[in-house]
Design a protein around this motif. Sequence first.
Motif, PDB file in Angstrom:
ATOM      1  N   UNK A  57      87.955  29.779 -34.896  1.00 44.80           N
ATOM      2  CA  UNK A  57      88.418  30.125 -36.908  1.00 44.80           C
ATOM      3  C   UNK A  57      89.796  30.640 -37.337  1.00 44.80           C
ATOM      4  N   UNK A  58      90.371  29.548 -38.659  1.00 45.85           N
ATOM      5  CA  UNK A  58      91.346  29.414 -38.706  1.00 45.85           C
ATOM      6  C   UNK A  58      91.557  30.404 -40.223  1.00 45.85           C
ATOM      7  N   UNK A  59      92.298  31.044 -40.977  1.00 42.50           N
ATOM      8  CA  UNK A  59      92.808  31.433 -42.091  1.00 42.50           C
ATOM      9  C   UNK A  59      93.887  31.229 -42.710  1.00 42.50           C
ATOM     10  N   UNK A  60      93.851  30.817 -43.894  1.00 43.20           N
ATOM     11  CA  UNK A  60      95.308  30.071 -44.348  1.00 43.20           C
ATOM     12  C   UNK A  60      95.755  31.304 -46.123  1.00 43.20           C
ATOM     13  N   UNK A  61      97.375  30.830 -45.939  1.00 47.97           N
ATOM     14  CA  UNK A  61      97.710  31.798 -46.962  1.00 47.97           C
ATOM     15  C   UNK A  61      97.197  30.107 -47.982  1.00 47.97           C
ATOM     16  N   UNK A  62      97.269  30.830 -49.022  1.00 47.24           N
ATOM     17  CA  UNK A  62      96.908  29.163 -50.484  1.00 47.24           C
ATOM     18  C   UNK A  62      98.188  28.479 -50.798  1.00 47.24           C
ATOM     19  N   UNK A  63      99.381  29.634 -50.444  1.00 47.53           N
ATOM     20  CA  UNK A  63     100.034  28.322 -50.407  1.00 47.53           C
ATOM     21  C   UNK A  63     100.375  27.687 -49.729  1.00 47.53           C
ATOM     22  N   UNK A  64     100.035  27.348 -48.627  1.00 45.26           N
ATOM     23  CA  UNK A  64     100.409  26.838 -47.053  1.00 45.26           C
ATOM     24  C   UNK A  64      99.825  25.502 -46.812  1.00 45.26           C
ATOM     25  N   UNK A  65      97.785  26.547 -47.589  1.00 46.21           N
ATOM     26  CA  UNK A  65      97.260  25.232 -46.650  1.00 46.21           C
ATOM     27  C   UNK A  65      97.489  24.256 -47.151  1.00 46.21           C
ATOM     28  N   UNK A  66      96.539  22.781 -45.891  1.00 44.91           N
ATOM     29  CA  UNK A  66      97.092  21.691 -46.288  1.00 44.91           C
ATOM     30  C   UNK A  66      98.658  21.086 -45.638  1.00 44.91           C
ATOM     31  N   UNK A  67      99.549  22.132 -45.520  1.00 45.83           N
ATOM     32  CA  UNK A  67     100.753  22.349 -45.040  1.00 45.83           C
ATOM     33  C   UNK A  67     101.008  22.699 -43.803  1.00 45.83           C
ATOM     34  N   UNK A  68     100.279  23.770 -43.528  1.00 45.91           N
ATOM     35  CA  UNK A  68     100.756  24.338 -42.579  1.00 45.91           C
ATOM     36  C   UNK A  68      99.600  24.226 -41.109  1.00 45.91           C
ATOM     37  N   UNK A  69      99.805  24.347 -40.074  1.00 49.00           N
ATOM     38  CA  UNK A  69      98.293  24.360 -39.185  1.00 49.00           C
ATOM     39  C   UNK A  69      98.442  25.417 -37.892  1.00 49.00           C
ATOM     40  N   UNK A  70      97.802  26.718 -37.694  1.00 48.86           N
ATOM     41  CA  UNK A  70      97.874  27.442 -36.444  1.00 48.86           C
ATOM     42  C   UNK A  70      96.771  26.962 -35.260  1.00 48.86           C
ATOM     43  N   UNK A  71      97.650  26.843 -34.501  1.00 49.35           N
ATOM     44  CA  UNK A  71      96.559  26.785 -33.765  1.00 49.35           C
ATOM     45  C   UNK A  71      96.648  28.033 -32.214  1.00 49.35           C
ATOM     46  N   UNK A  72      95.592  27.371 -31.678  1.00 46.81           N
ATOM     47  CA  UNK A  72      96.303  28.402 -30.149  1.00 46.81           C
ATOM     48  C   UNK A  72      96.062  28.205 -28.736  1.00 46.81           C
ATOM     49  N   UNK A  73      96.246  28.714 -27.698  1.00 49.41           N
ATOM     50  CA  UNK A  73      96.188  27.563 -26.837  1.00 49.41           C
ATOM     51  C   UNK A  73      95.852  29.195 -25.638  1.00 49.41           C
ATOM     52  N   UNK A  74      94.470  29.893 -25.590  1.00 48.22           N
ATOM     53  CA  UNK A  74      94.065  30.830 -25.027  1.00 48.22           C
ATOM     54  C   UNK A  74      94.633  31.063 -23.797  1.00 48.22           C
ATOM     55  N   UNK A  75      94.588  30.047 -23.121  1.00 52.57           N
ATOM     56  CA  UNK A  75      94.641  29.835 -21.552  1.00 52.57           C
ATOM     57  C   UNK A  75      96.299  30.631 -20.656  1.00 52.57           C
ATOM     58  N   UNK A  76      96.759  30.316 -21.822  1.00 53.26           N
ATOM     59  CA  UNK A  76      98.343  30.618 -21.995  1.00 53.26           C
ATOM     60  C   UNK A  76      98.585  31.986 -22.947  1.00 53.26           C
ATOM     61  N   UNK A  77      98.135  32.520 -23.972  1.00 56.54           N
ATOM     62  CA  UNK A  77      97.895  33.573 -25.070  1.00 56.54           C
ATOM     63  C   UNK A  77      99.423  33.303 -25.734  1.00 56.54           C
ATOM     64  N   UNK A  78      99.189  31.654 -26.082  1.00 50.28           N
ATOM     65  CA  UNK A  78      99.931  31.417 -26.565  1.00 50.28           C
ATOM     66  C   UNK A  78      99.642  31.058 -29.084  1.00 50.28           C
TER      67      UNK A  78
END
Length: 122
Positions: free
Chosen positions: A55-76
């Motif tokens: 589940x993700x949450x973004x600041x309004x100023x970056x919505x549609x431009x920034x994408x957060x993701x993670x690799x749980x196996x790599x803790x990254x």
Amino acid sequence: VQLQASGGGLVQAGGSLRLSCAASGSIFSINVMGWYRQAPGKQRELVATITSGGSTNYADSVKGRFTISRDNAKNTVYLQMNSLQPEDTAVYYCNADVTPSGDFYYRRYEYWGQGTQVTVSS
């Protein structure tokens, strides 16, 4: 537990950068991971967060431009930043909510990375 961020740099307006942040050490689990930024003379602000379930949450100023993701196996955790603007210039910090290995009570602690500079020229 340590967080090591990388991927910052200098880019022209409209360009892209990808930040990475790897957590290392004696980790039992990581709940929320995120990115914050601090521009000169301003307070540190939330950019984006992501839970272990995605589940993700973004600041309004970056919505549609920034994408957060993670690799749980790599803790990254990653932050893909597109359509960068000069107002995105800041030091970007990664953050993680971690339960260390061996904590009998499974307590959670907040850790910060060292920060990586992102500069967007006009």
